[in-house]
Structures are given as C-alpha cells and as structure tokens.
Write an enzyme that holds these catalytic residues in place. Structure first.
Site, PDB file in Angstrom:
ATOM      1  N   ALA A   3       0.851  -1.198   0.000  1.00 56.82           N
ATOM      2  CA  ALA A   3       0.000   0.000   0.000  1.00 56.82           C
ATOM      3  C   ALA A   3       0.880   1.240   0.000  1.00 56.82           C
ATOM      4  O   ALA A   3       1.972   1.240   0.562  1.00 56.82           O
ATOM      5  CB  ALA A   3      -0.898  -0.013   1.230  1.00 56.82           C
ATOM      6  N   CYS A  25       4.586   3.767 -17.716  1.00 49.69           N
ATOM      7  CA  CYS A  25       3.912   2.581 -18.259  1.00 49.69           C
ATOM      8  C   CYS A  25       2.527   2.322 -17.667  1.00 49.69           C
ATOM      9  O   CYS A  25       1.531   2.380 -18.391  1.00 49.69           O
ATOM     10  CB  CYS A  25       4.800   1.355 -18.090  1.00 49.69           C
ATOM     11  SG  CYS A  25       6.258   1.433 -19.144  1.00 49.69           S
ATOM     12  N   LYS A  54      -0.421   4.899 -18.404  1.00 50.00           N
ATOM     13  CA  LYS A  54      -0.855   4.994 -19.805  1.00 50.00           C
ATOM     14  C   LYS A  54      -1.357   3.643 -20.323  1.00 50.00           C
ATOM     15  O   LYS A  54      -2.290   3.598 -21.124  1.00 50.00           O
ATOM     16  CB  LYS A  54       0.273   5.551 -20.685  1.00 50.00           C
ATOM     17  CG  LYS A  54       1.286   4.551 -21.174  1.00 50.00           C
ATOM     18  CD  LYS A  54       2.174   5.149 -22.254  1.00 50.00           C
ATOM     19  CE  LYS A  54       3.396   4.286 -22.526  1.00 50.00           C
ATOM     20  NZ  LYS A  54       3.113   2.953 -23.037  1.00 50.00           N
TER      21      LYS A  54
HETATM   22  P1  NAD Z   1      11.518   6.938 -24.136  1.00 51.20           P
HETATM   23  O1  NAD Z   1      10.637   8.108 -24.286  1.00 51.20           O
HETATM   24  O2  NAD Z   1      12.482   6.873 -22.989  1.00 51.20           O
HETATM   25  O3  NAD Z   1      12.364   6.743 -25.480  1.00 51.20           O
HETATM   26  C1  NAD Z   1      11.816   6.803 -26.748  1.00 51.20           C
HETATM   27  C2  NAD Z   1      12.909   7.259 -27.716  1.00 51.20           C
HETATM   28  O4  NAD Z   1      12.412   7.179 -29.029  1.00 51.20           O
HETATM   29  C3  NAD Z   1      13.366   8.705 -27.487  1.00 51.20           C
HETATM   30  O5  NAD Z   1      14.762   8.765 -27.365  1.00 51.20           O
HETATM   31  C4  NAD Z   1      12.894   9.438 -28.750  1.00 51.20           C
HETATM   32  O6  NAD Z   1      13.743  10.500 -29.132  1.00 51.20           O
HETATM   33  C5  NAD Z   1      12.915   8.292 -29.763  1.00 51.20           C
HETATM   34  N1  NAD Z   1      12.080   8.524 -30.930  1.00 51.20           N
HETATM   35  C6  NAD Z   1      10.822   9.017 -30.993  1.00 51.20           C
HETATM   36  N2  NAD Z   1      10.397   9.069 -32.265  1.00 51.20           N
HETATM   37  C7  NAD Z   1      11.400   8.592 -33.021  1.00 51.20           C
HETATM   38  C8  NAD Z   1      11.568   8.402 -34.422  1.00 51.20           C
HETATM   39  N3  NAD Z   1      10.583   8.702 -35.276  1.00 51.20           N
HETATM   40  N4  NAD Z   1      12.726   7.899 -34.861  1.00 51.20           N
HETATM   41  C9  NAD Z   1      13.726   7.590 -33.999  1.00 51.20           C
HETATM   42  N5  NAD Z   1      13.630   7.759 -32.669  1.00 51.20           N
HETATM   43  C10 NAD Z   1      12.476   8.253 -32.195  1.00 51.20           C
HETATM   44  O7  NAD Z   1      10.556   5.663 -24.114  1.00 51.20           O
HETATM   45  P2  NAD Z   1      10.761   4.288 -23.338  1.00 51.20           P
HETATM   46  O8  NAD Z   1      10.470   4.480 -21.888  1.00 51.20           O
HETATM   47  O9  NAD Z   1      12.040   3.647 -23.750  1.00 51.20           O
HETATM   48  O10 NAD Z   1       9.534   3.461 -23.933  1.00 51.20           O
HETATM   49  C11 NAD Z   1       9.511   3.018 -25.272  1.00 51.20           C
HETATM   50  C12 NAD Z   1       8.375   2.036 -25.435  1.00 51.20           C
HETATM   51  O11 NAD Z   1       8.590   0.889 -24.612  1.00 51.20           O
HETATM   52  C13 NAD Z   1       7.006   2.580 -25.030  1.00 51.20           C
HETATM   53  O12 NAD Z   1       6.027   2.025 -25.846  1.00 51.20           O
HETATM   54  C14 NAD Z   1       6.831   2.063 -23.607  1.00 51.20           C
HETATM   55  O13 NAD Z   1       5.494   1.937 -23.247  1.00 51.20           O
HETATM   56  C15 NAD Z   1       7.512   0.710 -23.711  1.00 51.20           C
HETATM   57  N6  NAD Z   1       8.047   0.209 -22.454  1.00 51.20           N
HETATM   58  C16 NAD Z   1       8.693   1.042 -21.589  1.00 51.20           C
HETATM   59  C17 NAD Z   1       9.197   0.539 -20.412  1.00 51.20           C
HETATM   60  C18 NAD Z   1       9.880   1.442 -19.418  1.00 51.20           C
HETATM   61  O14 NAD Z   1      10.071   1.008 -18.272  1.00 51.20           O
HETATM   62  N7  NAD Z   1      10.254   2.656 -19.771  1.00 51.20           N
HETATM   63  C19 NAD Z   1       9.071  -0.824 -20.110  1.00 51.20           C
HETATM   64  C20 NAD Z   1       8.443  -1.655 -21.032  1.00 51.20           C
HETATM   65  C21 NAD Z   1       7.934  -1.139 -22.205  1.00 51.20           C
END
Ligand code: NAD
Length: 438
Positions: free
Chosen positions: A252, A260, A263
């Site tokens: 809790a 994550c 959203k």
């Molecule tokens: P983030 O925002 O840290 O990184 C995303 C990267 O993508 C950024 O560096 C951005 O500049 C780049 N980017 C955006 N558009 C682009 C393009 N057109 N071409 C090239 N690069 C581009 O995101 P994140 O936290 O790494 O998450 C990425 C995905 O993974 C999301 O869908 C998220 O839900 C999923 N995810 C995240 C986590 C987590 O713990 N952060 C865990 C599991 C899954």
C-alpha cells in the site's frame, strides 16, 4: 547478427546495449540528434544502474554505435527493433505517430527481407497496422515480417531484467519467423513463449493491467484499514504468503506512476471500449490510483491544519526508487497540491533532481540532502521509498525539524520505532502515532 534498435530511450538503449553484449553488431537510432551526440560522447541520457559501463564496453569493442540515419541502419540490419515512445492521447488512446513514422521510413529504406520487431507497447492490431504502413511505402515489393516482442523491463533494474527476464514473448506470424528472434535470445537461456502477433500485444497490456490492479486493490484495502483500525502491512503479509496471491505488487502507498502503468491501463480501457467491452474493473483500478495523491495530501492537511504557512520537506521525487524518471511521478501532484494549499515545499531526491526541475513548480526549494530539506520543516513527507531514506539518521532528521511530524507515503518506517524516536507519524493504512501516545 546485424541489428538496429530505433529509439534510444529506456527500452531501446538497454536493449541495444544487452544485444551488443551478447556479441551482436548493434546500431541504435534516434531522431533526437542531441541525444545521439551525447551518447557518442559517452553520456547517458538516463540513470540506470550498470548501463553506462555496459554501453562504454560495447562501444569500445566496436559492437555498439549510435546514429540518426534510420535508412542506413535499416539497410544493414537483419532485425529492426522499434522501441520508440507510445504516449497517451488526452482520451487515453495510444499515440502511435512515432511508430508510424518509423514504419514509413523502414518501408522506404528496405532493400531485402527484414524482420521488424515491435518492442514498444502498442494496442492489439498495431502489428497489422505497421505491416500496412511498411507495405504502402515500399518502393517495390520486398518480403518482410512484423513480430511483436513486448518488453517487460523495469526502470531501475532494466539491465538485470533484460539479461534475466521471467519470459520472452515472441508474437510471430509463423514459426520460421519466430526462429530469428529465438536465435537472438537463445544465449539468455530464459523461457520463451511463441504466440500470434495480437496475443503478444495483449500479453503486455494484460500483465501491466493485472499488476496495476494488485496495487489499487491493496490501496483500497488500506483505505478500509484506516477507517476500521486494521494494519495494512499485516494484512499484506497475511495475504502475500498465500501462494496463489504472492506478495509482489501488494504494497500500500501512493499508487503507481511512471511511463507505463498509467498509460497502459488507460489504453486498455480505451481499446476494450473501442471493441465494445466496458472494462469497469480496470476503470476502478485507474480511479483508485488517481485518488492516492489527494488522499495523502488530505492526511497531511488534517494533521497540520491549517497547511498555509507550513514548511514541508518532500523526500523522494522520482516515480519509484532507482530511477530519475519523473513521468507520472506522484511527487508532482502532491507538491502542486501542497503549494496550492499555501505550504512551502523543500525537496530532495538522490538522483532525480535535474529531471524534477523540468517538472515541478518554480516555488519549490531544492536541497542537497534530506537533512537540509528537513531543516526548519513543520513536517517531512516521504513520497519515494529510496533505500537511502530507509537508513536515514532519524534522530538527526528530527533534530533539524521545527516540528517532528512525518507523513510516510510508502510505509517505509515502522510506527513503533517512530514513536520511540519521538515523532508524530502518519502512514498508509496503519494507525497514526500521535504525540499523546509518545
Ligand atoms: P523513451 O521516451 O524513454 O524513449 C523513446 C525514444 O524514441 C526517445 O529517445 C525518442 O527520441 C525516440 N524517438 C521518438 N520518435 C522517433 C523516431 N521517429 N525515430 C527515432 N527515434 C524516435 O521511451 P521508453 O520508456 O524507452 O519506452 C519506449 C516504449 O517501450 C514505449 O512504448 C513504452 O510503453 C515501452 N516500455 C517502456 C518501459 C519502461 O520502463 N520505460 C518498459 C516496457 C515497455
């Protein structure tokens, strides 16, 4: 294997570094030129234990490099991983524009058979959408496959989670396509599950929704404990020892935050609704979570009444320990409400101070240590349960404060110990320690 990873955020950078460490040639691509520049200079854009060393080692060995040139990266790669952000739109729907942009360039760039593996968290049907976008933008027909390979790493233990995941999910149109990824992941020697593409996409959302449900469930139980005089930490222990339930995600506190769970739960509610199903259970989970910060501020207000003119030291700003990620951090809402109610706020976080400056109101005072934050404070409010706080010198903390009042939003400290140390102590789902009891 020649691989490219598109997006160098938490998922992309860690994935790229780990694949390079396994001996692959990895090109990490990002459209943020400044980020790529600083990565080339050896500076990490995020705080993640072990990441800097792993990146440096693989860059030095020539297996890992960084570029903004997606076209060139696609042309040299057998597998292209998409790891770009999939942020929420205001109505909870997932914004797929970055995924679409990347798919378009992949289509335009492709010169030979390529496997496109999506690691970004995306709603069911996105694999098909990516396939259509690529096909539409190919200059001439070239065979390719789209695979869903959802990511389950947790910020703060991302390297460890990527090296030793509980399972690797590969959603592929055929067994043969799945084999390409199986081969890549084989050195990790972890359980792998092969599914169709939509099921893999759903596994990710269903998992995050289930974990969020556990968190909101125990927070709802904490509310009842507060009203009925039970102790939620004892309840959690008693529940968690049941092998069918387990103790993970059953603490809790102030609820879930980060990039994550909030959203992904909103997105699944939206997807379900679009498909004609009202996911009332998950809507409640989201609502319970939304109430946590105001519940905490109500606790503070009631105890300090009035709040106007009080100085509050907030300890912990990141959405959880071991990360500097401030996305959907509960600290932001708590601090905004405290300021609105007329309190002054002094803050400290072991690593998220720089990120916090971009998110918090200008009125906040940033401090170098928890003791500095507590100096002259009418109360300490613990928001993120960093280990550093668990082992604080609480006598020193109390001596620095104007009034020894603590609000523990994560049940980090023991009420009995706080009583012995002379604190007035309020926590979540447990009886408060009041001055008359000490
Ligand atoms: P983030 O925002 O840290 O990184 C995303 C990267 O993508 C950024 O560096 C951005 O500049 C780049 N980017 C955006 N558009 C682009 C393009 N057109 N071409 C090239 N690069 C581009 O995101 P994140 O936290 O790494 O998450 C990425 C995905 O993974 C999301 O869908 C998220 O839900 C999923 N995810 C995240 C986590 C987590 O713990 N952060 C865990 C599991 C899954």
């Amino acid at each position: 294997m020649n691989i490219c990873v598109v997006g160098t955020g938490y998922v992309g950078l860690v994935t790229g570094a780990v694949f390079a460490d396994l001996g692959n040639d990895v090109l990490c691509v990002d459209n943020d030129a400044a980020k790529v520049e600083s990565l080339r200079a050896g500076q990490m854009p995020i705080y993640e234990p072990g990441l800097e060393e792993m990146v440096a080692r693989n860059v030095a060995d020539g297996r890992l490099s960084f570029t903004t040139d997606l076209t060139a990266a696609v042309r040299r790669s057998v597998i292209v991983f998409i790891t770009v952000g999939t942020p929420p739109k205001p109505d909870g729907q997932t914004d797929l524009s970055a995924v679409e942009d990347v798919a378009r360039v992949i289509g335009q760039a492709m010169e030979r058979y390529t496997v496109v593996a999506n690691k970004s968290t995306v709603p069911i049907g996105t694999g098909e959408f990516v396939r259509e976008v690529i096909e539409k933008h190919q200059l001439y027909p070239i065979p390719f496959d789209v695979v869903s390979n959802p990511e389950f790493l947790r910020e703060g233990s991302a390297i460890e989670d990527t090296l030793r995941p509980d399972r690797i999910v590969i959603g592929a149109p055929t067994q043969q396509v799945a084999m390409t990824l199986l081969e890549l992941y084989a050195p990790l020697e972890r359980p792998m599950i092969i599914t169709d593409v939509p099921s893999a996409e759903m596994i990710k959302y269903a998992s995050n929704a289930f974990l969020s449900t556990k968190i909101s469930f125990i927070n709802a139980i904490a509310n009842i404990c507060e009203l009925g005089g039970a102790d939620v930490t004892q309840v959690m222990k008693g529940m968690g020892l049941d092998a069918r339930i387990g103790s993970a995600f059953l603490s809790a506190g102030l609820g879930y935050g980060g990039s994550c769970f909030p959203k992904d739960t909103d997105s699944l509610v939206h997807t379900a609704s679009g498909l004609g199903y009202d996911f009332a259970l998950l809507r409640s989970v989201v609502e319970i979570n939304r109430d946590r910060a105001s519940h905490f501020v109500d606790l503070i207000t009631k105890a300090l009444n009035p709040l106007a003119g009080r100085a509050i030291a907030v300890l912990g700003l990141a959405f959880k320990p071991n990360t500097d990620d401030m996305r959907e951090a509960k600290s932001v809402e708590v601090i905004e409400r405290l300021l609105e109610l007329g309190a002054s706020v002094r803050v400290y976080d072991p690593v998220a101070m720089t990120a916090a400056r971009r998110m918090l109101p200008a009125a906040v005072t940033y401090c170098e240590s928890p003791y500095e934050a507590a100096t002259g404070a009418d109360a300490v409010a613990l928001v993120t349960e960093w280990n550093e706080f668990k082992f604080l010198n609480l006598e020193r903390l109390r001596a620095a404060m104007r009034r020894p009042v603590v609000f523990d939003g994560r049940n980090l400290w023991e009420p009995e110990r706080m009583r012995r140390l002379g604190f007035e102590y309020h926590s979540i789902g447990r009886r408060s320690v009041l001055p008359t009891q000490s």
